[in-house]
Every structure is written in structure tokens, then in C-alpha cells.
Scaffold this motif. Structure first.
Motif, PDB file in Angstrom:
ATOM      1  N   UNK A   1     -91.236 -57.881 -74.031  1.00 58.81           N
ATOM      2  CA  UNK A   1     -91.231 -59.526 -74.165  1.00 58.81           C
ATOM      3  C   UNK A   1     -89.891 -60.338 -74.077  1.00 58.81           C
ATOM      4  N   UNK A   2     -88.938 -59.795 -74.597  1.00 58.74           N
ATOM      5  CA  UNK A   2     -87.635 -60.391 -74.821  1.00 58.74           C
ATOM      6  C   UNK A   2     -87.346 -60.153 -73.509  1.00 58.74           C
ATOM      7  N   UNK A   3     -87.251 -58.865 -72.812  1.00 58.53           N
ATOM      8  CA  UNK A   3     -86.484 -58.781 -71.593  1.00 58.53           C
ATOM      9  C   UNK A   3     -87.317 -59.540 -70.591  1.00 58.53           C
ATOM     10  N   UNK A   4     -88.386 -59.669 -70.540  1.00 58.53           N
ATOM     11  CA  UNK A   4     -89.031 -60.677 -69.312  1.00 58.53           C
ATOM     12  C   UNK A   4     -88.281 -62.104 -69.605  1.00 58.53           C
ATOM     13  N   UNK A   5     -88.331 -62.520 -70.714  1.00 56.75           N
ATOM     14  CA  UNK A   5     -87.633 -64.092 -70.784  1.00 56.75           C
ATOM     15  C   UNK A   5     -86.012 -63.685 -70.381  1.00 56.75           C
ATOM     16  N   UNK A   6     -85.325 -62.875 -70.788  1.00 50.37           N
ATOM     17  CA  UNK A   6     -83.785 -62.722 -70.251  1.00 50.37           C
ATOM     18  C   UNK A   6     -83.767 -62.421 -68.863  1.00 50.37           C
TER      19      UNK A   6
ATOM     20  N   UNK B   1     -92.172 -51.251 -77.453  1.00 55.44           N
ATOM     21  CA  UNK B   1     -92.364 -51.614 -76.027  1.00 55.44           C
ATOM     22  C   UNK B   1     -92.660 -52.950 -75.764  1.00 55.44           C
ATOM     23  N   UNK B   2     -93.737 -53.309 -76.436  1.00 60.25           N
ATOM     24  CA  UNK B   2     -94.231 -54.681 -76.348  1.00 60.25           C
ATOM     25  C   UNK B   2     -93.076 -55.617 -76.721  1.00 60.25           C
TER      26      UNK B   2
ATOM     27  N   UNK C   1     -83.445 -51.272 -76.617  1.00 61.03           N
ATOM     28  CA  UNK C   1     -84.502 -51.040 -75.495  1.00 61.03           C
ATOM     29  C   UNK C   1     -84.598 -52.427 -74.584  1.00 61.03           C
ATOM     30  N   UNK C   2     -84.403 -53.429 -75.372  1.00 61.39           N
ATOM     31  CA  UNK C   2     -84.251 -54.717 -74.337  1.00 61.39           C
ATOM     32  C   UNK C   2     -82.970 -54.610 -73.571  1.00 61.39           C
ATOM     33  N   UNK C   3     -82.124 -53.966 -73.963  1.00 62.64           N
ATOM     34  CA  UNK C   3     -80.825 -54.032 -73.040  1.00 62.64           C
ATOM     35  C   UNK C   3     -81.044 -53.192 -71.767  1.00 62.64           C
ATOM     36  N   UNK C   4     -82.016 -51.942 -71.893  1.00 59.22           N
ATOM     37  CA  UNK C   4     -81.888 -51.176 -70.579  1.00 59.22           C
ATOM     38  C   UNK C   4     -83.287 -51.665 -69.920  1.00 59.22           C
TER      39      UNK C   4
ATOM     40  N   UNK D   1     -92.783 -61.013 -62.255  1.00 60.44           N
ATOM     41  CA  UNK D   1     -92.109 -60.870 -63.713  1.00 60.44           C
ATOM     42  C   UNK D   1     -93.337 -59.892 -64.288  1.00 60.44           C
ATOM     43  N   UNK D   2     -94.478 -59.958 -64.056  1.00 63.37           N
ATOM     44  CA  UNK D   2     -95.277 -59.003 -64.508  1.00 63.37           C
ATOM     45  C   UNK D   2     -95.255 -57.617 -64.007  1.00 63.37           C
ATOM     46  N   UNK D   3     -94.876 -57.442 -62.746  1.00 62.18           N
ATOM     47  CA  UNK D   3     -94.493 -56.013 -62.223  1.00 62.18           C
ATOM     48  C   UNK D   3     -93.298 -55.496 -62.907  1.00 62.18           C
ATOM     49  N   UNK D   4     -92.463 -56.082 -63.281  1.00 60.82           N
ATOM     50  CA  UNK D   4     -91.405 -55.655 -63.612  1.00 60.82           C
ATOM     51  C   UNK D   4     -91.454 -55.476 -65.042  1.00 60.82           C
TER      52      UNK D   4
END
Length: 270
Positions: free
Chosen positions: A75-80, A70-71, A138-141, A188-191
Motif C-alpha cells: 500500500x505504501x509502495x503503491x503511493x510512493x 505484504x498489504x 519491504x516497502x523499499x524493495x 498501479x494494480x499490476x505492479x
């Protein structure tokens, strides 16, 4: 004229829906404190199963894997997701609508279809199934959850702030880090917290892309339920429910907190 406090059919309907939704959850929490191993008999109140859960090596390994997954994926999803939202919000090109709608597909496509697609794709690339494939899937969704929240925040920003910064000689990179990012940081934090909760609870996609040596907590629980629900599983489900509830509440608090801030003051300080 309707009398206040009168019990209506709509109230009864609401009560029935709430019972159907939350009664099973409440029963799981109650029986996690049951001294009896059987869910059919109440044997008294105890914390014994929580202690046994903490000493269960396989459950704790699965929990650790789920948290790492999850972490990393969030983390990757937040950047992308953040970069994508900023690019869509500030860009002006013909394919903008297509790209924006396409970014929503991972949360619109049924999870079982998405899981089968990932399975075929990773098999075609001959990637070893395990933590790497889990993080990619997981990053994708997770990206769409962050993308939606950040894009909504960007829609409410005044573009004249960026124009003023460019007039003063700021580069695009400096404008992003000094102005845009601080303003969208709560979004960003909320998402990211919302995506964290979704990743932590995922079963279907993880089932298709996990490896024999990598087990996540939801899959571990699912596999044990087939053999019967043990009190340790009830205790673990209660802990997961509590963590998920706290994460979602924190995400909502951050999201509502950003609305109460005075954007004019932030603009003046900048």
C-alpha cells in the motif's frame, strides 16, 4: 530442409531445464497429499495435513503476519512508486537519469547485502526490530516493481491530454486525479500485485530485520525445514505456491487487459 515434428537437441535441452525447474515444485505438491509422514514412502492420498496446518497456531500466526506485512508494504509502495513515476515522467531536470537509475537499486543489489544494510541502519537508529522494520524494508524493495510498471504505462500516454486539461483551467492536482490516475490505474494494480507476491515470498531481507516476537511465514518454513520437512510444511508450501501463482496471473491479466482498452475512447470520455 527440416521436417516438422522432428525431435531436436534444443527440445531435449528445454525439457531438461523445465524438469530441473519444476520437478521439485511438483514433488512438494504431490507429497502434501501423502498419508505417510515420510517423504520417502507413499502412504496413500489424504487431505489430513491441510486440516492440521489450519489448526497449527504458530503457522497461522506467521501467515497472518506475512499477509499484514505484504498489504501494508504494498500500500505504501503503491503511493510512493506511483508518485515517483509520475514525477520522473513529467519532470525535466538534470538529475532525472540519476534518480531514475537510483530507484532501481533495491532490486539490483543482492538481498543479503540489502538485509545487512537494513540491519546496520535500524540498529543505528535504535528502532525495535519487528513489524515496523519489516514494513520499512519491504516497502523499499517493493517500490521499484511498481515504479517500473507505472513508468512504462506513462511512457505510452499522450502528453497532449494533460496540456488540453491545463488549457481548460484544470490544476495539476485535478489533472492527476481526473485524467492521469484513471489511465495508469491498471498499471498501479499490476505492479502492486507483483510487489505483493515478492513481499509474501521474501526470506533473506526479512531474516535480518525481523524481531524475536514477529515471525513471517517464509522464515517459519525455513526454520522448520532445518529440523526436517513435515507434511504440514508441504501443504503450506502448496498453498503459498497457489496464492503466488494466482497473484502473478492476476497481475499479468490486469497488465494485458489495459493494452486491449481503447485509450482514444477514454480520452474522448474525459
Amino acid at each position: 530442409m527440416k521436417r516438422k515434428g522432428k525431435f531436436s537437441l534444443s527440445s531435449l535441452y528445454l525439457i531438461i531445464i523445465l524438469l530441473l525447474m519444476y520437478l521439485p515444485v511438483v514433488m512438494v505438491i504431490i507429497y502434501s497429499f501423502n498419508a505417510s509422514k515420510s517423504d520417502a514412502v507413499w502412504g496413500g492420498f489424504t487431505f489430513e495435513w491441510y486440516g492440521k496446518m489450519l489448526h497449527n497456531r504458530s503457522l497461522m500466526d506467521a501467515l497472518r503476519n506475512s499477509l499484514i506485512l505484504a498489504v501494508c508494504s504494498c500500500a505504501v509502495s503503491a503511493v510512493i512508486g506511483t508518485i515517483g513515476a509520475v514525477g520522473i515522467a513529467q519532470g525535466d531536470f538534470k538529475a532525472k537519469g540519476i534518480i531514475e537509475n537510483g530507484s532501481m537499486l533495491p532490486i539490483m543489489v543482492p538481498e543479503i547485502i540489502l538485509g545487512m544494510v537494513f540491519l546496520a541502519f535500524f540498529s543505528l537508529l535504535k528502532l525495535p526490530f519487528g513489524m515496523i522494520t519489516l514494513v520499512i524494508a519491504h516497502t523499499t524493495f517493493c517500490i521499484p516493481y511498481i515504479f517500473i510498471v507505472v513508468k512504462g504505462r506513462l511512457a505510452g500516454l499522450d502528453r497532449s491530454i494533460g496540456e488540453a486539461a491545463r488549457d481548460l483551467g484544470a490544476t495539476e492536482m485535478r489533472m492527476f486525479f481526473d485524467i492521469t490516475l484513471p489511465l495508469i490505474a491498471p498499471a498501479v494494480a499490476s505492479g502492486t500485485l507483483l510487489a505483493f507476491a515478492m513481499s509474501l515470498d521474501d526470506v533473506v531481507i526479512s531474516f535480518f530485520v525481523t524481531g524475536a516476537q514477529t515471525n513471517t511465514l517464509p522464515i517459519k518454513i525455513y526454520s522448520q525445514i532445518k529440523l526436517g520437512v513435515s507434511p504440514e510444511i508441504n501443504a503450506l508450501c502448496t498453498v503459498m505456491l497457489l496464492v503466488t501463482f494466482l497473484v502473478i496471473c492476476l497481475s499479468g491479466w490486469i497488465g494485458s487487459g489495459r493494452k486491449k482498452r481503447n485509450p482514444m475512447k477514454e480520452e474522448t470520455d474525459l
